[in-house]
Write a protein that holds these residues in place. Structure first.
Motif, mmCIF file in Angstrom:
data_model
loop_
_atom_site.group_PDB
_atom_site.id
_atom_site.type_symbol
_atom_site.label_atom_id
_atom_site.label_comp_id
_atom_site.label_asym_id
_atom_site.label_seq_id
_atom_site.Cartn_x
_atom_site.Cartn_y
_atom_site.Cartn_z
ATOM 1 N N GLN A 24 84.222 -10.182 33.302
ATOM 2 C CA GLN A 24 84.757 -8.536 34.443
ATOM 3 C C GLN A 24 85.314 -10.254 36.084
ATOM 4 O O GLN A 24 85.788 -8.887 36.755
ATOM 5 N N HIS A 25 85.255 -11.039 35.896
ATOM 6 C CA HIS A 25 84.924 -11.148 37.245
ATOM 7 C C HIS A 25 87.187 -11.462 37.096
ATOM 8 O O HIS A 25 87.508 -10.615 38.006
ATOM 9 N N SER A 26 87.543 -12.086 36.670
ATOM 10 C CA SER A 26 88.958 -12.347 36.467
ATOM 11 C C SER A 26 89.490 -11.042 35.874
ATOM 12 O O SER A 26 90.901 -11.416 36.304
ATOM 13 N N LYS A 27 89.191 -10.200 35.373
ATOM 14 C CA LYS A 27 90.149 -9.017 34.424
ATOM 15 C C LYS A 27 90.634 -9.297 33.222
ATOM 16 O O LYS A 27 91.739 -9.096 32.760
ATOM 17 N N CYS A 28 90.783 -11.166 33.141
ATOM 18 C CA CYS A 28 91.779 -11.720 31.361
ATOM 19 C C CYS A 28 91.099 -11.426 30.621
ATOM 20 O O CYS A 28 89.471 -11.570 30.501
ATOM 21 N N SER A 29 91.559 -10.955 29.548
ATOM 22 C CA SER A 29 90.801 -10.910 28.108
ATOM 23 C C SER A 29 91.062 -12.228 27.551
ATOM 24 O O SER A 29 91.153 -13.155 27.450
ATOM 25 N N THR A 30 89.826 -12.286 26.267
ATOM 26 C CA THR A 30 89.281 -13.029 26.003
ATOM 27 C C THR A 30 89.714 -12.484 24.073
ATOM 28 O O THR A 30 90.067 -11.759 23.589
ATOM 29 N N SER A 31 91.060 -13.562 23.264
ATOM 30 C CA SER A 31 91.103 -13.792 22.514
ATOM 31 C C SER A 31 90.752 -14.694 20.731
ATOM 32 O O SER A 31 89.838 -15.307 21.773
ATOM 33 N N GLY A 32 90.501 -14.183 20.260
ATOM 34 C CA GLY A 32 89.865 -14.908 18.724
ATOM 35 C C GLY A 32 90.406 -14.785 17.240
ATOM 36 O O GLY A 32 91.161 -13.521 17.364
ATOM 37 N N TYR A 33 90.790 -15.471 17.213
ATOM 38 C CA TYR A 33 90.830 -15.318 15.432
ATOM 39 C C TYR A 33 90.161 -17.023 14.780
ATOM 40 O O TYR A 33 89.828 -17.836 15.166
ATOM 41 N N ILE A 34 90.818 -16.539 13.358
ATOM 42 C CA ILE A 34 89.646 -17.490 12.230
ATOM 43 C C ILE A 34 90.825 -17.196 10.964
ATOM 44 O O ILE A 34 91.384 -15.819 10.972
ATOM 45 N N PHE A 35 90.824 -17.632 9.954
ATOM 46 C CA PHE A 35 91.895 -18.528 8.698
ATOM 47 C C PHE A 35 90.476 -18.330 7.719
ATOM 48 O O PHE A 35 90.069 -19.534 8.442
ATOM 49 N N ILE A 36 90.395 -17.868 7.222
ATOM 50 C CA ILE A 36 89.928 -17.774 6.123
ATOM 51 C C ILE A 36 90.360 -18.669 5.022
ATOM 52 O O ILE A 36 91.588 -18.263 4.136
ATOM 53 N N LEU A 37 89.950 -19.286 4.188
ATOM 54 C CA LEU A 37 90.442 -19.851 2.731
ATOM 55 C C LEU A 37 89.616 -20.263 1.600
ATOM 56 O O LEU A 37 88.386 -20.433 1.838
ATOM 57 N N VAL A 38 90.137 -19.701 0.593
ATOM 58 C CA VAL A 38 88.805 -20.466 -0.553
ATOM 59 C C VAL A 38 87.524 -19.030 -0.252
ATOM 60 O O VAL A 38 86.469 -19.962 -0.662
#
Length: 169
Positions: A24-38
């Motif tokens: 809310q302060h910087s107005k920058c987004s947060t991104s994330g990823y996750i990778f699944i194997l077996v």
């Protein structure tokens, strides 16, 4: 504790997500990823963007860019272990934003795309070259959600169970 299951084929599946605006302060987004194997998480990341996205589509597209960079590295790493001959099919990355998925899979520009930095357009090239495949998945099914936003406990526990995380007692 992370758990893994026995599978016949090694398939890396990625999930990317972004929230707008994350901070809310910087107005920058947060991104994330996750990778699944077996059946279990093998790699994940959550980070605040260093730039402000002009729209949700752009923020999600940037998240897809970050996920595709790491996913291609992971696929090359798994292949270099020589456990399997190689992973031939495109790396699957799921995204909860239909606009970002459509933009990734379309080689035309839109009015929103003029605000996208040229370096992020490599995602479109990777899709066209069949290195990656970006598909839409309902927002509630994106396993990267806990990395970018707060969830109600029931949904949070469902997500971590799909990541292969087992709560030990």
């Amino acid at each position: 504790m992370l758990t893994y299951q026995k599978f016949e084929n090694l398939v890396i599946i990625g999930y990317s997500d972004s929230n707008v605006p994350g901070c809310q302060h910087s107005k920058c987004s947060t991104s994330g990823y996750i990778f699944i194997l077996v059946g279990g998480a093998i790699s994940w990341k959550s980070a605040k963007h260093t730039l402000r996205a002009a729209s949700t589509m752009i923020a999600e597209f940037i998240a897809c860019f970050e996920a595709s960079n790491h996913g291609i590295w992971l696929r090359n790493f798994v292949t270099s272990l020589r456990v399997v001959n190689g992973i031939e099919r495109p790396l699957q990355i799921y995204c909860g934003d239909k606009s970002a998925v459509l933009y990734s899979n379309n080689n035309r520009s839109t009015t929103k795309s003029k605000f996208i930095d040229i370096k992020f357009l490599v995602v479109k090239e990777r899709v066209q070259n069949k290195q990656i495949s970006i598909k839409h998945l309902r927002t509630n099914d994106i396993l990267a959600d806990p990395l970018t936003e707060g969830l109600i406990p029931k949904v949070f526990h469902e997500h971590i169970a799909h990541m292969g995380v087992v709560v030990s007692r």
